[in-house]
Write a protein that holds these residues in place. Structure first.
Motif, PDB file in Angstrom:
ATOM      1  N   THR A  27       9.679  53.691  31.443  1.00  7.48           N
ATOM      2  CA  THR A  27       8.679  54.617  32.160  1.00  7.48           C
ATOM      3  C   THR A  27       9.213  54.962  33.589  1.00  7.48           C
ATOM      4  N   MET A  28      10.271  54.429  33.947  1.00 10.74           N
ATOM      5  CA  MET A  28      10.870  54.696  35.319  1.00 10.74           C
ATOM      6  C   MET A  28      11.910  55.971  35.047  1.00 10.74           C
ATOM      7  N   MET A  29      12.255  56.332  33.835  1.00 11.02           N
ATOM      8  CA  MET A  29      13.158  57.269  33.651  1.00 11.02           C
ATOM      9  C   MET A  29      12.793  58.422  32.921  1.00 11.02           C
ATOM     10  N   THR A  30      13.528  59.693  33.208  1.00 10.41           N
ATOM     11  CA  THR A  30      13.171  60.775  32.459  1.00 10.41           C
ATOM     12  C   THR A  30      13.619  60.712  30.847  1.00 10.41           C
ATOM     13  N   ALA A  31      13.107  61.373  30.034  1.00  9.62           N
ATOM     14  CA  ALA A  31      13.640  61.559  28.742  1.00  9.62           C
ATOM     15  C   ALA A  31      14.960  62.017  28.584  1.00  9.62           C
ATOM     16  N   ASP A  32      15.483  62.865  29.239  1.00 11.42           N
ATOM     17  CA  ASP A  32      16.773  63.290  29.231  1.00 11.42           C
ATOM     18  C   ASP A  32      17.818  62.796  30.556  1.00 11.42           C
ATOM     19  N   VAL A  33      17.384  61.435  31.038  1.00 12.32           N
ATOM     20  CA  VAL A  33      18.307  60.691  31.839  1.00 12.32           C
ATOM     21  C   VAL A  33      19.763  60.551  31.340  1.00 12.32           C
ATOM     22  N   ILE A  34      20.632  60.748  32.265  1.00 11.93           N
ATOM     23  CA  ILE A  34      22.082  60.515  32.064  1.00 11.93           C
ATOM     24  C   ILE A  34      22.720  59.585  32.774  1.00 11.93           C
ATOM     25  N   GLN A  35      23.554  58.603  32.265  1.00 12.49           N
ATOM     26  CA  GLN A  35      24.004  57.533  32.916  1.00 12.49           C
ATOM     27  C   GLN A  35      25.652  57.885  32.649  1.00 12.49           C
ATOM     28  N   HIS A  36      26.326  57.970  33.979  1.00  9.72           N
ATOM     29  CA  HIS A  36      27.723  58.215  34.016  1.00  9.72           C
ATOM     30  C   HIS A  36      28.464  56.790  34.287  1.00  9.72           C
ATOM     31  N   ILE A 113      13.763  58.458  37.482  1.00  9.67           N
ATOM     32  CA  ILE A 113      15.333  58.576  37.495  1.00  9.67           C
ATOM     33  C   ILE A 113      15.755  59.432  36.551  1.00  9.67           C
ATOM     34  N   SER A 114      16.582  60.411  36.988  1.00 10.64           N
ATOM     35  CA  SER A 114      16.947  61.462  36.353  1.00 10.64           C
ATOM     36  C   SER A 114      18.538  61.264  35.806  1.00 10.64           C
ATOM     37  N   ASP A 115      19.403  60.661  36.743  1.00 14.59           N
ATOM     38  CA  ASP A 115      20.861  60.450  36.655  1.00 14.59           C
ATOM     39  C   ASP A 115      21.176  59.060  37.389  1.00 14.59           C
ATOM     40  N   LEU A 116      22.043  58.712  36.849  1.00 13.32           N
ATOM     41  CA  LEU A 116      22.742  57.070  37.341  1.00 13.32           C
ATOM     42  C   LEU A 116      24.199  57.557  37.341  1.00 13.32           C
ATOM     43  N   ASP A 117      25.062  57.680  38.355  1.00 11.40           N
ATOM     44  CA  ASP A 117      26.250  57.670  38.566  1.00 11.40           C
ATOM     45  C   ASP A 117      27.086  56.365  39.179  1.00 11.40           C
ATOM     46  N   VAL A 118      27.468  55.844  38.194  1.00 10.49           N
ATOM     47  CA  VAL A 118      28.162  54.336  38.414  1.00 10.49           C
ATOM     48  C   VAL A 118      29.479  54.603  39.165  1.00 10.49           C
ATOM     49  N   CYS A 119      29.603  53.739  40.310  1.00  8.06           N
ATOM     50  CA  CYS A 119      31.102  53.652  40.988  1.00  8.06           C
ATOM     51  C   CYS A 119      31.410  52.274  40.889  1.00  8.06           C
ATOM     52  N   THR A 120      32.681  51.712  40.994  1.00 15.40           N
ATOM     53  CA  THR A 120      33.159  50.376  40.743  1.00 15.40           C
ATOM     54  C   THR A 120      34.333  50.480  41.891  1.00 15.40           C
ATOM     55  N   GLU A 121      34.471  49.299  42.454  1.00 12.24           N
ATOM     56  CA  GLU A 121      35.523  49.043  43.336  1.00 12.24           C
ATOM     57  C   GLU A 121      36.978  49.056  42.702  1.00 12.24           C
TER      58      GLU A 121
END
Length: 131
Positions: A27-36, A113-121
């Motif tokens: 319920t917190m995300m758009t249907a076309d959400v993208i996670q990178h 939330i429509s886009d999540l761009d993950v970064c790591t150390e």
């Protein structure tokens, strides 16, 4: 001082993720959400659409026998539909364990939330763990 509504959304998302509540998270995300996802491991790349993102989350759990978890450290908002989160991810996989600092740059559209761009150390460490 009250929490910015965008930060509150992301905090609720982290809580739902931690509880495995994909119904609430959906319920917190758009249907076309993208996670990178960064790196070159089997989970890296662009996961497009709610079902693909939830499949990624399912795989995180399966690959780690349910040990994958994140501890939210901090949230920052720009007031223009972006939130940066900082967390520590922990998991065990086979005879390996990982504890790594990560961040996610979220884009929020119309309260979702429509886009999540993950970064790591440490991309190499992350790739090695997931390989």
């Amino acid at each position: 001082m009250s929490e910015h509504p965008d930060c509150a959304l992301i905090r609720r998302g982290y809580e739902a993720f931690g509880q495995g509540d994909m119904e609430k998270l959906s319920t917190m995300m758009t249907a076309d959400v993208i996670q990178h996802m960064p790196g070159s491991g089997p989970l890296s790349g662009h996961h497009k659409g709610r079902e693909a993102v939830f499949d990624l989350y399912r795989r995180l759990g399966e690959e780690t026998n349910g040990t994958f978890n994140v501890h939210l450290d901090k949230l920052l908002a720009d007031g223009r539909g972006h939130v940066m989160s900082f967390h520590t991810a922990r998991a065990d996989r086979g005879d390996r364990g990982i504890e790594i600092h990560e961040g996610i740059f979220f884009t929020i559209v119309a309260g979702k939330i429509s886009d999540l761009d993950v970064c790591t150390e440490d991309i190499e460490e992350s790739d090695s763990f997931w390989a």
